[in-house]
Design an enzyme around this catalytic site. Structure first.
Site, PDB file in Angstrom:
ATOM      1  N   HIS A  21       3.331  -6.156  -1.420  1.00  0.00           N
ATOM      2  CA  HIS A  21       4.572  -6.687  -0.835  1.00  0.00           C
ATOM      3  C   HIS A  21       4.345  -8.031  -0.147  1.00  0.00           C
ATOM      4  CE1 HIS A  21       3.264  -5.878   3.292  1.00  0.00           C
ATOM      5  NE2 HIS A  21       2.817  -4.716   2.863  1.00  0.00           N
ATOM      6  N   GLU A  57       1.322   3.305   2.193  1.00  0.00           N
ATOM      7  CA  GLU A  57       0.053   2.759   2.694  1.00  0.00           C
ATOM      8  C   GLU A  57      -0.800   3.839   3.345  1.00  0.00           C
ATOM      9  OE1 GLU A  57      -2.360   1.022   2.452  1.00  0.00           O
ATOM     10  OE2 GLU A  57      -2.030  -0.928   3.409  1.00  0.00           O
TER      11      GLU A  57
END
Length: 203
Positions: A9, A79
């Protein structure tokens, strides 16, 4: 057989200050949004058999701005869970634990390297059959995608520590002579047009 594109990202305020960010759901910064749009140029012309994304806003927004339509959330692309170390930098953590490494020690109250590897193994197992129909894009985060890269080539999760991954980059997993290999790693999008880019190009 198709390729797997690992897409990290764009920038957030915490990634810019090197703070560990897992479950904290931050938005992209204005620079992060520009980075994500630039990723669209890097990915232009590709048609994907599937797009999978982390459930976090920063990954979903990156996929949207990069033009990756029909993205489906995969919880296993989240994550690494940093537990008590959420929001802290490595420098801060090492003030208390000088020899600490996420790659070998994991995070107290969070995940171990083995737990993260198990998640990313599941992702890779799910998308590998889709490669017969074309490339697959996985939009996620630095540490989890680094583990994915290591696991693809048969290495333990600790090897992800050797695979630096910057914001808004594309890495490509594929095959060579029947073996799973890393084809490209940490590729940034093209620089924006303008005097700075033109100057850089001349040098």
């Amino acid at each position: 057989m198709g390729e797997i594109l690992l897409i990290r990202h764009g920038e957030t305020t915490w990634s810019a200050s090197h703070r560990h960010t897992s479950y904290t759901d931050l938005a992209l910064t204005p620079d992060g949004e520009r980075q994500a749009r630039a990723l669209g140029e890097l990915l232009a012309g590709r048609r994907f058999a599937a797009v999978r994304t982390s459930p976090r806003t920063r990954a979903l927004r990156t996929a949207q701005l990069a033009g990756l339509t029909d993205a489906r959330v995969d919880e296993d692309l989240a994550e690494w869970h940093y537990g008590e170390y959420e929001g802290r930098t490595t420098v801060e953590i090492r003030d208390d634990r000088p020899d600490w490494s996420i790659w070998t020690d994991g995070a107290p109250g969070g995940e171990s390297p083995e737990q993260v590897a198990a998640r990313l193994d599941r992702v890779l197992e799910r998308v590998t059959p889709l490669l017969d129909h074309g490339p697959v894009a996985l939009v996620g985060h630095a540490h989890s995608l680094r583990v994915a890269g290591a696991r693809w080539i048969g290495l333990p999760p600790v090897a992800g520590g050797r695979l630096r991954l910057d914001t808004a980059t594309v890495s490509v997993l594929g095959h060579e002579h029947g073996r799973q290999v890393i084809l490209r790693w940490n590729q940034p999008p093209p620089p924006p047009p303008g005097p700075a880019a033109e100057t850089a190009a001349r040098h």
